[in-house]
Write a protein that holds these residues in place. Structure first.
Motif, PDB file in Angstrom:
ATOM      1  N   ASN A 154      38.374  37.670  42.176  1.00 17.93           N
ATOM      2  CA  ASN A 154      37.923  37.880  40.956  1.00 17.93           C
ATOM      3  C   ASN A 154      36.214  37.717  41.063  1.00 17.93           C
ATOM      4  N   GLY A 155      35.831  38.367  42.290  1.00 13.76           N
ATOM      5  CA  GLY A 155      34.493  38.319  42.349  1.00 13.76           C
ATOM      6  C   GLY A 155      33.571  39.610  41.491  1.00 13.76           C
ATOM      7  N   PRO A 156      32.462  39.670  42.021  1.00 12.75           N
ATOM      8  CA  PRO A 156      31.448  40.658  41.136  1.00 12.75           C
ATOM      9  C   PRO A 156      31.934  42.014  41.337  1.00 12.75           C
TER      10      PRO A 156
ATOM     11  N   PRO B 237      33.499  34.352  44.112  1.00 14.82           N
ATOM     12  CA  PRO B 237      32.964  33.256  43.683  1.00 14.82           C
ATOM     13  C   PRO B 237      33.625  31.838  44.207  1.00 14.82           C
ATOM     14  N   PRO B 238      32.754  30.954  44.669  1.00 16.34           N
ATOM     15  CA  PRO B 238      33.545  29.547  45.037  1.00 16.34           C
ATOM     16  C   PRO B 238      34.338  29.050  43.883  1.00 16.34           C
TER      17      PRO B 238
ATOM     18  N   ALA C 270      39.451  26.660  52.221  1.00 16.56           N
ATOM     19  CA  ALA C 270      39.130  25.340  51.934  1.00 16.56           C
ATOM     20  C   ALA C 270      37.727  25.066  51.876  1.00 16.56           C
ATOM     21  N   GLN C 271      36.701  25.535  52.654  1.00 16.41           N
ATOM     22  CA  GLN C 271      35.356  25.362  52.424  1.00 16.41           C
ATOM     23  C   GLN C 271      34.925  25.968  51.265  1.00 16.41           C
ATOM     24  N   ARG C 272      35.306  26.973  50.709  1.00 22.72           N
ATOM     25  CA  ARG C 272      34.800  27.460  49.508  1.00 22.72           C
ATOM     26  C   ARG C 272      35.713  27.451  48.325  1.00 22.72           C
ATOM     27  N   GLN C 273      36.559  26.638  48.544  1.00 19.26           N
ATOM     28  CA  GLN C 273      37.533  25.928  47.472  1.00 19.26           C
ATOM     29  C   GLN C 273      38.150  27.347  46.699  1.00 19.26           C
ATOM     30  N   VAL C 274      38.578  28.096  47.398  1.00 18.17           N
ATOM     31  CA  VAL C 274      39.342  29.338  46.905  1.00 18.17           C
ATOM     32  C   VAL C 274      40.759  29.200  47.076  1.00 18.17           C
ATOM     33  N   THR C 275      41.616  29.543  46.299  1.00 24.79           N
ATOM     34  CA  THR C 275      42.994  29.462  46.228  1.00 24.79           C
ATOM     35  C   THR C 275      43.264  31.084  46.842  1.00 24.79           C
TER      36      THR C 275
ATOM     37  N   ASN D  29      36.758  39.000  53.662  1.00 26.14           N
ATOM     38  CA  ASN D  29      35.591  39.741  52.794  1.00 26.14           C
ATOM     39  C   ASN D  29      35.935  39.087  51.434  1.00 26.14           C
ATOM     40  N   ALA D  30      37.210  38.941  50.961  1.00 24.50           N
ATOM     41  CA  ALA D  30      37.535  38.569  49.486  1.00 24.50           C
ATOM     42  C   ALA D  30      36.898  37.038  49.445  1.00 24.50           C
TER      43      ALA D  30
END
Length: 450
Positions: free
Chosen positions: A388-390, A369-370, A328-333, A363-364
């Motif tokens: 879907n990060g780098p 990305p936020p 929730a803090q990073r707004q990641v689903t 870790n994911a």
């Protein structure tokens, strides 16, 4: 606790068992010899009685001369060790009158009705074994007898000749056996002494070649235990050294931020920044300590004590609930894909597997990305965590499993222990951790069998 000497116990067993076996062998030999002697003399009595019946015994008993002993008759010739009292006989007529006799046969009871072998007392000499054989016409009956005592003496002589040498050698045999037991147990005592004086950090193996095959497996197991203990001690030393090194930096940073907050007494903005940095440092140190404690519990384990069929639905629910605040803090689903009831069936520890999934999801979330997306896939043959990060630089990918290693350029707080914990839990469950960059972007961590 009472200490029992193996040497003493074996010696006592031999000292009791060997004479007992000898005594049982003596009893068995006595009865067997008595049976054979009785058969032999019974046969002799029978044959002698038949020969007497086939002889012409016309001379009256009162006309028979009294013969001297056989030794006098042969006048010094070889007598073969015979005994004049071995056999006696008597011949009676149909009325029971004595017709002819030899030895003590004149004292045999006359009983025309008797047939075969009987035991009777003769002339107060104890029991005799008598054999009564009638003529075919019934006019004569022959009695051939022998003392029961004579047979017993012969049996004991035969048994004594066979077993007396063994009885004489028995004490020497027992002494040799006790000495042999002590000699054979000497390597075991030497091994015990070697263990008693061994240093706590000495992992060198004990010598197995000199030990008996019954003891060698135990010593081999001890050698394996020494190797495992040495490996455990080495891991603990390495872990302690690494933990001390990694804790030094965040603790030093906390001290610096605390000093800055103290010095910024008249600068509220600087003081607030220092307190914020102090809070971040405390969070980082707390996470590091938690990871260190988790790793310290996992390292000594060689297997799962109470493995049960894993319910992946519960494991996934618990792991996702743990990382929900960070998501929730990073707004990641965080999405879940697949049928949890058919996911990767295996026996395991759900608490440890929850920690494993939580670290992968953490870790994911941290390194994606936020506003991005993390997918947890529960498949029948594997568990996947995608983001879907780098991803990770190809040069750093082989090293991310190392403890305390963090790729350069990371801005997220971390300890570098998350993947080490994941790999250790996976190993305990017979799983393999696979890490890979996805073509087109993103990173995937997979758990597969083997």
């Amino acid at each position: 606790m009472k200490v029992r000497s193996l040497r003493l116990r074996l010696s006592l067993i031999l000292l009791v068992v060997a004479p007992l076996v000898w005594a049982l062998a003596t009893v068995g030999a006595y009865f067997q010899t008595r049976h054979e002697v009785n058969q032999l003399f019974d046969t002799q009595q029978t044959l002698f009685a038949r020969q007497l019946l086939s002889s012409n015994l016309a001379t009256r008993v009162d006309e028979l001369p009294e013969l001297p002993k056989t030794k006098r008759l042969i006048r010094g010739g070889e007598h073969g060790g015979f005994d004049d009292d071995a056999l006696s006989f008597a011949v009676f007529d149909a009325a029971g009158r004595l017709l002819f006799y030899g030895g003590d046969g004149k004292h045999f009871p006359a009983d025309p009705a008797r047939r075969g072998f009987v035991v009777a007392t003769v002339k107060h000499q104890g029991p005799w074994r008598l054999f009564y054989l009638p003529a075919p016409d019934g006019q004569r009956i022959v009695a051939v007898g022998q003392k029961e005592g004579y047979r017993r003496e012969l049996v004991w002589e035969v048994v004594g000749v066979q077993l007396a040498p063994w009885l004489a050698a028995l004490p020497l045999l027992l002494l040799v056996l006790v000495w042999a037991i002590g000699r054979e147990l000497a390597p075991l005592r030497a091994t015990a002494h070697e263990l008693a004086v061994r240093r706590a950090d000495d992992a060198s193996p004990l010598q197995v070649a000199r030990l008996a095959s019954e003891v060698a497996p135990m010593v081999s197991a001890l050698n394996q235990l020494f190797a495992r203990t040495a490996d455990t001690l080495a891991r603990e030393r390495r872990f302690t050294a690494d933990a001390a090194h990694e804790l030094r930096s965040p603790l030093a940073a906390l001290k610096v931020q605390a000093e800055v907050a103290q010095l910024a007494e008249h600068d509220p903005a600087a003081r607030q920044r220092a307190l914020g940095n102090l809070t971040v440092g405390i969070d980082r140190a707390t996470r590091l300590v938690e990871q260190l404690l988790a790793l310290s519990r996992l390292d000594p384990l060689s297997g799962l004590a109470d493995a049960k069929p894993v319910r992946w639905q519960r494991v996934a629910d618990a792991a996702c609930a743990d990382v929900a605040p960070l998501a929730a803090q990073r707004q990641v689903t965080v999405e879940r894909v697949g049928d949890a009831s058919a996911a990767l069936p295996l026996p395991g520890d759900e608490t440890l597997l929850t920690l494993l999934l939580r670290n992968l999801l953490d870790n994911a979330l941290r390194y994606g990305p936020p506003g991005g997306r993390v997918v947890l896939t529960l498949a029948p043959d594997a568990i996947h965590v995608d983001d879907n990060g780098p991803g990770i630089a190809p040069d750093d990918l082989p090293r991310v499993r190392e403890r305390f290693f963090r790729p350069p350029g990371q801005s997220e707080p971390g300890s570098g222990l998350g993947l080490s914990i994941v790999e250790r839990i996976a190993s305990l469950h017979g799983l393999t951790l696979l890490l890979a960059n996805r073509p087109g972007g993103g990173f995937v961590a997979s758990l597969v069998r083997g």
